[in-house]
Write a protein that holds these residues in place. Structure first.
Motif, PDB file in Angstrom:
ATOM      1  N   ASP A  21      67.140 -82.346 -69.528  1.00  0.00           N
ATOM      2  CA  ASP A  21      66.524 -82.811 -68.289  1.00  0.00           C
ATOM      3  C   ASP A  21      66.255 -81.612 -67.395  1.00  0.00           C
ATOM      4  OD1 ASP A  21      65.502 -84.665 -66.590  1.00  0.00           O
ATOM      5  OD2 ASP A  21      67.425 -85.333 -65.804  1.00  0.00           O
ATOM      6  N   TRP A  22      65.103 -81.629 -66.744  1.00  0.00           N
ATOM      7  CA  TRP A  22      64.738 -80.510 -65.866  1.00  0.00           C
ATOM      8  C   TRP A  22      65.422 -80.637 -64.505  1.00  0.00           C
ATOM      9  CZ3 TRP A  22      62.759 -79.448 -61.128  1.00  0.00           C
ATOM     10  CH2 TRP A  22      62.310 -78.144 -60.906  1.00  0.00           C
ATOM     11  N   PHE A  23      65.891 -79.520 -63.987  1.00  0.00           N
ATOM     12  CA  PHE A  23      66.441 -79.467 -62.635  1.00  0.00           C
ATOM     13  C   PHE A  23      66.349 -78.035 -62.136  1.00  0.00           C
ATOM     14  CE2 PHE A  23      69.947 -78.225 -65.319  1.00  0.00           C
ATOM     15  CZ  PHE A  23      70.633 -77.264 -64.593  1.00  0.00           C
ATOM     16  N   CYS A  24      66.503 -77.861 -60.845  1.00  0.00           N
ATOM     17  CA  CYS A  24      66.626 -76.524 -60.271  1.00  0.00           C
ATOM     18  C   CYS A  24      67.680 -76.601 -59.170  1.00  0.00           C
ATOM     19  CB  CYS A  24      65.281 -75.996 -59.761  1.00  0.00           C
ATOM     20  SG  CYS A  24      64.520 -77.006 -58.478  1.00  0.00           S
ATOM     21  N   ARG A  25      67.890 -75.496 -58.466  1.00  0.00           N
ATOM     22  CA  ARG A  25      68.950 -75.470 -57.461  1.00  0.00           C
ATOM     23  C   ARG A  25      68.468 -74.857 -56.148  1.00  0.00           C
ATOM     24  NH1 ARG A  25      74.226 -76.294 -59.487  1.00  0.00           N
ATOM     25  NH2 ARG A  25      74.360 -76.275 -61.772  1.00  0.00           N
ATOM     26  N   VAL A  26      69.175 -75.226 -55.099  1.00  0.00           N
ATOM     27  CA  VAL A  26      68.952 -74.616 -53.787  1.00  0.00           C
ATOM     28  C   VAL A  26      69.594 -73.231 -53.803  1.00  0.00           C
ATOM     29  CG1 VAL A  26      69.434 -74.757 -51.322  1.00  0.00           C
ATOM     30  CG2 VAL A  26      68.894 -76.846 -52.607  1.00  0.00           C
ATOM     31  N   ALA A  27      68.802 -72.205 -53.555  1.00  0.00           N
ATOM     32  CA  ALA A  27      69.314 -70.834 -53.553  1.00  0.00           C
ATOM     33  C   ALA A  27      69.835 -70.423 -52.180  1.00  0.00           C
ATOM     34  CB  ALA A  27      68.211 -69.872 -53.995  1.00  0.00           C
ATOM     35  N   LYS A  28      69.143 -70.892 -51.135  1.00  0.00           N
ATOM     36  CA  LYS A  28      69.539 -70.511 -49.767  1.00  0.00           C
ATOM     37  C   LYS A  28      68.923 -71.494 -48.787  1.00  0.00           C
ATOM     38  CE  LYS A  28      67.578 -66.975 -47.638  1.00  0.00           C
ATOM     39  NZ  LYS A  28      67.185 -65.610 -47.204  1.00  0.00           N
ATOM     40  N   VAL A  29      69.625 -71.739 -47.683  1.00  0.00           N
ATOM     41  CA  VAL A  29      69.083 -72.551 -46.601  1.00  0.00           C
ATOM     42  C   VAL A  29      69.038 -71.685 -45.349  1.00  0.00           C
ATOM     43  CG1 VAL A  29      69.360 -74.627 -45.199  1.00  0.00           C
ATOM     44  CG2 VAL A  29      70.043 -74.661 -47.604  1.00  0.00           C
ATOM     45  N   ASP A  35      54.956 -81.030 -53.935  1.00  0.00           N
ATOM     46  CA  ASP A  35      55.938 -81.730 -54.762  1.00  0.00           C
ATOM     47  C   ASP A  35      57.115 -82.189 -53.905  1.00  0.00           C
ATOM     48  OD1 ASP A  35      54.462 -81.342 -57.026  1.00  0.00           O
ATOM     49  OD2 ASP A  35      55.726 -79.771 -57.874  1.00  0.00           O
ATOM     50  N   VAL A  36      57.618 -83.368 -54.196  1.00  0.00           N
ATOM     51  CA  VAL A  36      58.779 -83.897 -53.492  1.00  0.00           C
ATOM     52  C   VAL A  36      59.979 -83.818 -54.426  1.00  0.00           C
ATOM     53  CG1 VAL A  36      59.820 -85.933 -52.407  1.00  0.00           C
ATOM     54  CG2 VAL A  36      57.383 -85.434 -52.077  1.00  0.00           C
ATOM     55  N   MET A  37      61.049 -83.219 -53.944  1.00  0.00           N
ATOM     56  CA  MET A  37      62.249 -83.014 -54.744  1.00  0.00           C
ATOM     57  C   MET A  37      63.400 -83.852 -54.199  1.00  0.00           C
ATOM     58  SD  MET A  37      60.886 -80.674 -56.707  1.00  0.00           S
ATOM     59  CE  MET A  37      62.236 -79.909 -57.601  1.00  0.00           C
ATOM     60  N   GLU A  59      77.653 -84.157 -64.546  1.00  0.00           N
ATOM     61  CA  GLU A  59      77.515 -85.499 -63.989  1.00  0.00           C
ATOM     62  C   GLU A  59      76.579 -85.497 -62.786  1.00  0.00           C
ATOM     63  OE1 GLU A  59      81.306 -87.105 -63.031  1.00  0.00           O
ATOM     64  OE2 GLU A  59      82.066 -86.993 -65.093  1.00  0.00           O
ATOM     65  N   ARG A  60      75.909 -86.621 -62.595  1.00  0.00           N
ATOM     66  CA  ARG A  60      75.018 -86.783 -61.457  1.00  0.00           C
ATOM     67  C   ARG A  60      75.848 -86.835 -60.173  1.00  0.00           C
ATOM     68  NH1 ARG A  60      69.849 -89.209 -60.635  1.00  0.00           N
ATOM     69  NH2 ARG A  60      69.614 -90.114 -58.559  1.00  0.00           N
ATOM     70  N   GLY A  61      75.391 -86.112 -59.167  1.00  0.00           N
ATOM     71  CA  GLY A  61      76.087 -86.122 -57.891  1.00  0.00           C
ATOM     72  C   GLY A  61      75.453 -87.103 -56.916  1.00  0.00           C
ATOM     73  N   GLU A  62      75.966 -87.118 -55.712  1.00  0.00           N
ATOM     74  CA  GLU A  62      75.467 -88.000 -54.656  1.00  0.00           C
ATOM     75  C   GLU A  62      74.066 -87.596 -54.218  1.00  0.00           C
ATOM     76  OE1 GLU A  62      76.274 -88.514 -49.858  1.00  0.00           O
ATOM     77  OE2 GLU A  62      77.721 -87.458 -51.126  1.00  0.00           O
ATOM     78  N   ILE A  63      73.188 -88.580 -54.036  1.00  0.00           N
ATOM     79  CA  ILE A  63      71.842 -88.307 -53.530  1.00  0.00           C
ATOM     80  C   ILE A  63      71.929 -88.068 -52.031  1.00  0.00           C
ATOM     81  CG2 ILE A  63      69.510 -89.204 -53.206  1.00  0.00           C
ATOM     82  CD1 ILE A  63      69.916 -90.867 -55.715  1.00  0.00           C
ATOM     83  N   LYS A  64      71.455 -86.913 -51.592  1.00  0.00           N
ATOM     84  CA  LYS A  64      71.558 -86.539 -50.181  1.00  0.00           C
ATOM     85  C   LYS A  64      70.267 -86.763 -49.409  1.00  0.00           C
ATOM     86  CE  LYS A  64      73.709 -82.718 -49.225  1.00  0.00           C
ATOM     87  NZ  LYS A  64      74.120 -81.293 -49.202  1.00  0.00           N
ATOM     88  N   GLY A  65      69.141 -86.590 -50.078  1.00  0.00           N
ATOM     89  CA  GLY A  65      67.868 -86.715 -49.376  1.00  0.00           C
ATOM     90  C   GLY A  65      66.727 -86.192 -50.212  1.00  0.00           C
ATOM     91  N   LYS A  66      65.613 -85.870 -49.531  1.00  0.00           N
ATOM     92  CA  LYS A  66      64.435 -85.349 -50.214  1.00  0.00           C
ATOM     93  C   LYS A  66      63.847 -84.196 -49.412  1.00  0.00           C
ATOM     94  CE  LYS A  66      63.064 -89.690 -52.465  1.00  0.00           C
ATOM     95  NZ  LYS A  66      62.001 -90.705 -52.619  1.00  0.00           N
ATOM     96  N   ILE A  67      63.281 -83.232 -50.160  1.00  0.00           N
ATOM     97  CA  ILE A  67      62.547 -82.139 -49.531  1.00  0.00           C
ATOM     98  C   ILE A  67      61.155 -82.092 -50.146  1.00  0.00           C
ATOM     99  CG2 ILE A  67      64.645 -80.787 -49.088  1.00  0.00           C
ATOM    100  CD1 ILE A  67      63.763 -78.950 -51.394  1.00  0.00           C
ATOM    101  N   LYS A  73      65.780 -82.406 -58.272  1.00  0.00           N
ATOM    102  CA  LYS A  73      64.980 -83.003 -59.341  1.00  0.00           C
ATOM    103  C   LYS A  73      63.637 -83.437 -58.758  1.00  0.00           C
ATOM    104  CE  LYS A  73      66.207 -85.676 -62.476  1.00  0.00           C
ATOM    105  NZ  LYS A  73      66.576 -86.940 -63.153  1.00  0.00           N
ATOM    106  N   LEU A  74      62.602 -83.373 -59.566  1.00  0.00           N
ATOM    107  CA  LEU A  74      61.297 -83.800 -59.099  1.00  0.00           C
ATOM    108  C   LEU A  74      61.299 -85.309 -58.865  1.00  0.00           C
ATOM    109  CD1 LEU A  74      58.361 -82.804 -58.566  1.00  0.00           C
ATOM    110  CD2 LEU A  74      57.818 -83.601 -60.854  1.00  0.00           C
ATOM    111  N   ALA A  75      60.974 -85.712 -57.616  1.00  0.00           N
ATOM    112  CA  ALA A  75      60.918 -87.130 -57.279  1.00  0.00           C
ATOM    113  C   ALA A  75      59.485 -87.657 -57.285  1.00  0.00           C
ATOM    114  CB  ALA A  75      61.543 -87.355 -55.901  1.00  0.00           C
ATOM    115  N   GLY A  76      58.526 -86.783 -56.961  1.00  0.00           N
ATOM    116  CA  GLY A  76      57.142 -87.222 -56.927  1.00  0.00           C
ATOM    117  C   GLY A  76      56.202 -86.059 -56.758  1.00  0.00           C
ATOM    118  N   ARG A  77      54.944 -86.299 -57.091  1.00  0.00           N
ATOM    119  CA  ARG A  77      53.910 -85.267 -56.989  1.00  0.00           C
ATOM    120  C   ARG A  77      52.685 -85.864 -56.329  1.00  0.00           C
ATOM    121  NH1 ARG A  77      53.071 -80.950 -61.474  1.00  0.00           N
ATOM    122  NH2 ARG A  77      54.365 -79.889 -59.944  1.00  0.00           N
TER     123      ARG A  77
END
Length: 265
Positions: free
Chosen positions: A183-191, A210-212, A222-230, A258-262
């Motif tokens: 499954d494709w995923f990426c990570r937050v590197a910095k805020v 793209d909406v992530m 394991e899947r973690g808690e859904i926090k929101g979308k960017i 994860k990609l939520a929409g395009r």
């Protein structure tokens, strides 16, 4: 949909998974001939022709990164190191392998001075899933000896080449299937304020708009808690991007995306 790395084929075929293939441990019969490095390069070239969903990360760059931190490349299988490579480089899978051979068999006769040769090699490979930190799959391939039969001048070298061609072709098919299941995923590197920096961008297939979906990291694999979308607002560098929060809680470093929409789909 769970963040599974081994159950279903990812529906986001345009996004590329980052993979690093290490130099294979060469157990060749001759100290003067080593094929491990060459084999890794051949496997990557074969894979690039088979799959458009894979983006190869330079192993030498990864190796130098680890060595500067006092980490041996032999520790690539450890969950701690594989997670580090996921966070820093966005790597999804690490491929490690061992090569046995090539073993060449040559016969000569009165009417066959140059000889007739056949060859056989065996390649064993492990795929480490950096999301779970576990070995996803162990693959093994050994060529059939009959198709490698060659006669005449340099028959031994021709037989070796044929053995490599057959085995690499077989392995690349198996490896491609396993990587497609990731499954494709990426990570937050910095805020930084309202800007969320992400360790994936143009090369990975990310586009502006793209909406992530943002997920808090759970237990390994394991899947973690859904926090929101960017939503992606900027693509920069070779493979990085910036997004802004459009829903839910502000992301933290190392959160999973994860990609939520395009847009337009």
């Amino acid at each position: 949909e769970a963040l599974s790395t081994s159950v279903s084929v990812s529906p986001v075929a345009h996004l590329k998974k980052k993979v690093v293939i290490t130099h294979f441990d060469d157990r060749t019969t001759s100290a003067e001939e080593t094929f491990g490095d060459w084999l890794a390069e051949r496997l990557m070239k074969e894979m690039m022709q088979r799959s458009f969903q894979v983006l190869f990360v330079d192993y030498q760059m990864v190796k130098e990164f680890l060595e500067k931190r006092g980490v041996s490349p032999s520790d690539l299988e450890s969950p701690k190191i594989s997670r580090m490579l996921s966070e820093v480089f966005g790597i999804h899978a690490i491929v490690l392998g061992e090569l046995s051979g090539p073993y060449v068999f040559t016969t000569k006769g009165a009417k066959d001075q140059d000889g007739t040769s056949t060859a056989i090699i065996k390649i064993e490979m492990k795929i480490v899933d950096t999301f779970s930190g576990k070995i996803l799959k162990t693959l093994s391939a050994q060529n059939s000896i009959v198709p490698t039969k060659e006669r005449g001048v340099f028959s031994d070298e021709k037989a070796k080449g044929r053995a490599f061609d057959l085995t690499i072709s077989d392995l690349s098919r198996s490896l491609s299937r396993e990587l497609d299941r990731l499954d494709w995923f990426c990570r937050v590197a910095k805020v930084d304020g309202e800007e969320v920096y992400i360790n994936a961008g143009k090369l990975s297939g990310i586009r502006v708009g793209d909406v992530m979906e943002v997920l808090r990291p759970g237990n390994p694999g394991e899947r973690g808690e859904i926090k929101g979308k960017i939503q992606i607002s900027t693509i920069f560098g070779m493979d990085a991007s910036i997004g802004r929060l459009i829903q839910g809680k502000k992301p933290d470093e190392e959160d999973i995306l994860k990609l939520a929409g395009r847009e337009g789909s």
